[in-house]
Design a protein around this motif. Structure first.
Motif, PDB file in Angstrom:
ATOM      1  N   TYR A  29      51.439  42.904  40.136  1.00 41.70           N
ATOM      2  CA  TYR A  29      49.682  42.232  40.111  1.00 41.70           C
ATOM      3  C   TYR A  29      49.476  42.549  39.410  1.00 41.70           C
ATOM      4  CZ  TYR A  29      44.960  44.413  41.328  1.00 41.70           C
ATOM      5  OH  TYR A  29      43.845  43.971  40.702  1.00 41.70           O
ATOM      6  N   GLU A  32      42.141  42.602  37.246  1.00 44.14           N
ATOM      7  CA  GLU A  32      41.561  41.335  36.604  1.00 44.14           C
ATOM      8  C   GLU A  32      40.650  41.538  35.241  1.00 44.14           C
ATOM      9  OE1 GLU A  32      38.887  38.536  38.406  1.00 44.14           O
ATOM     10  OE2 GLU A  32      40.951  37.497  39.462  1.00 44.14           O
ATOM     11  N   ASN A 183      42.435  34.391  54.473  1.00 48.57           N
ATOM     12  CA  ASN A 183      42.744  33.496  53.198  1.00 48.57           C
ATOM     13  C   ASN A 183      41.655  32.180  53.655  1.00 48.57           C
ATOM     14  OD1 ASN A 183      42.913  32.109  50.820  1.00 48.57           O
ATOM     15  ND2 ASN A 183      45.595  32.240  50.961  1.00 48.57           N
ATOM     16  N   LYS A 186      43.158  30.309  48.938  1.00 48.28           N
ATOM     17  CA  LYS A 186      44.116  30.315  47.622  1.00 48.28           C
ATOM     18  C   LYS A 186      45.497  30.534  47.764  1.00 48.28           C
ATOM     19  CE  LYS A 186      40.685  33.490  45.241  1.00 48.28           C
ATOM     20  NZ  LYS A 186      40.630  32.606  43.606  1.00 48.28           N
ATOM     21  N   GLY A 190      47.648  34.031  45.029  1.00 47.97           N
ATOM     22  CA  GLY A 190      46.230  34.010  44.323  1.00 47.97           C
ATOM     23  C   GLY A 190      45.480  35.144  45.891  1.00 47.97           C
ATOM     24  N   PHE A 191      45.670  34.888  47.217  1.00 46.29           N
ATOM     25  CA  PHE A 191      45.429  35.601  47.857  1.00 46.29           C
ATOM     26  C   PHE A 191      46.354  36.843  47.966  1.00 46.29           C
ATOM     27  CE2 PHE A 191      45.425  37.060  52.888  1.00 46.29           C
ATOM     28  CZ  PHE A 191      44.005  36.628  53.513  1.00 46.29           C
ATOM     29  N   THR A 192      46.403  37.531  47.878  1.00 49.07           N
ATOM     30  CA  THR A 192      47.325  38.728  47.961  1.00 49.07           C
ATOM     31  C   THR A 192      46.698  39.151  46.609  1.00 49.07           C
ATOM     32  OG1 THR A 192      49.072  38.148  48.888  1.00 49.07           O
ATOM     33  CG2 THR A 192      49.433  40.571  47.579  1.00 49.07           C
ATOM     34  N   LYS A 194      43.482  38.564  45.148  1.00 51.08           N
ATOM     35  CA  LYS A 194      41.915  39.129  45.920  1.00 51.08           C
ATOM     36  C   LYS A 194      42.320  40.014  46.269  1.00 51.08           C
ATOM     37  CE  LYS A 194      38.478  37.185  47.875  1.00 51.08           C
ATOM     38  NZ  LYS A 194      37.226  36.834  46.982  1.00 51.08           N
ATOM     39  N   ASP A 197      42.614  43.282  44.362  1.00 51.24           N
ATOM     40  CA  ASP A 197      41.410  43.494  43.792  1.00 51.24           C
ATOM     41  C   ASP A 197      40.878  44.785  44.465  1.00 51.24           C
ATOM     42  OD1 ASP A 197      42.197  42.190  41.255  1.00 51.24           O
ATOM     43  OD2 ASP A 197      41.363  40.470  42.002  1.00 51.24           O
ATOM     44  N   SER A 198      40.473  44.097  45.214  1.00 50.79           N
ATOM     45  CA  SER A 198      39.201  44.648  46.449  1.00 50.79           C
ATOM     46  C   SER A 198      40.294  46.139  46.881  1.00 50.79           C
ATOM     47  CB  SER A 198      39.078  44.393  47.940  1.00 50.79           C
ATOM     48  OG  SER A 198      40.657  44.385  48.936  1.00 50.79           O
TER      49      SER A 198
END
Length: 224
Positions: A29, A32, A183, A186, A190-192, A194, A197-198
């Motif tokens: 990971y 972004e 989820n 995604k 992609g879900f992981t 996201k 990111d949180s």
């Protein structure tokens, strides 16, 4: 009927993510937003104890029920984030708040050491799938979710001079605001991402709140 069973079996099998692959998702990971706050030389942030050097993932539940008209799958992983990244995200928040508060100037040559004894970073990844089989068709229902283990940020701090003599010290706790995530659209990777990111945003927030608490304790007059 056989075709429906075969498709259902393939669907269940492909939807499973094992500990090794999920550990790769965590290790690979990258946020972004790669912007990192400039470090403040007078502030040091560290763990109280030595931590492991990589994320950990272990399977705690793996069940498959192939009944005549009903199949179900439950894949649950217990996960821990990379401690180095956890520390980096808290430090980002600390430096952001320190810069906005002018903490380097307030310290006037002294050193602020922050020691973290408890940091959020554990969560459960769950992938559940249900297949109801009819005579000529089948239907599927599933849920992929990540549930954090609610953990507050706990830290102690000390202000020292050039001879390591302490002029002030204390402790602070920043309460967690972590929330589960489902989820809806995604891929698992992609879900992981996201969710991570949180998590980064939450750890940064905690770092900022921590420095705000310390600033209120050390310099109450400057806030009036």
């Amino acid at each position: 009927m056989f075709k429906a069973l075969l498709l259902a079996c393939l669907f269940l099998t492909c939807s499973c993510v094992g500990p090794a692959r999920y550990g790769d998702y965590l290790a690979e990971y990258q946020p972004e937003d790669g912007v990192v706050a400039a470090p403040v030389s007078a502030i040091d942030v560290r763990y109280a104890d030595d931590y492991r050097s990589e994320p950990e993932v272990k399977r705690i539940k793996n069940s498959f029920v192939p009944a005549i008209l009903y199949w179900s799958w439950n894949n649950t992983l217990e996960c821990s984030l990379d401690p180095a990244k956890q520390l980096a995200y808290v430090r980002e928040g600390v430096m952001q708040a320190a810069d906005s508060l002018g903490l380097d100037r307030k310290l006037a040559g002294q050193q602020l050491s922050i020691t973290l004894s408890q940091v959020p970073g554990q969560f459960y990844y769950v992938n559940r799938m249900y297949v109801v089989i009819a005579i000529v068709a089948y239907s599927t229902m599933g849920e992929e979710s990540i549930t954090p283990v609610p953990t507050d940020l706990v830290a102690s701090y000390a202000v020292t001079d050039g001879s390591d003599r302490r002029s002030a010290w204390g402790s602070s706790t920043v309460f967690s605001r972590e929330e589960p995530m489902r989820n809806l659209w995604k891929s698992t990777r992609g879900f992981t991402g996201k969710f991570l990111d949180s998590q980064r945003a939450e750890l940064q927030r905690m770092g900022r709140e921590l420095v705000n608490d310390i600033d209120r304790e050390l310099y109450p007059v400057s806030r009036k």
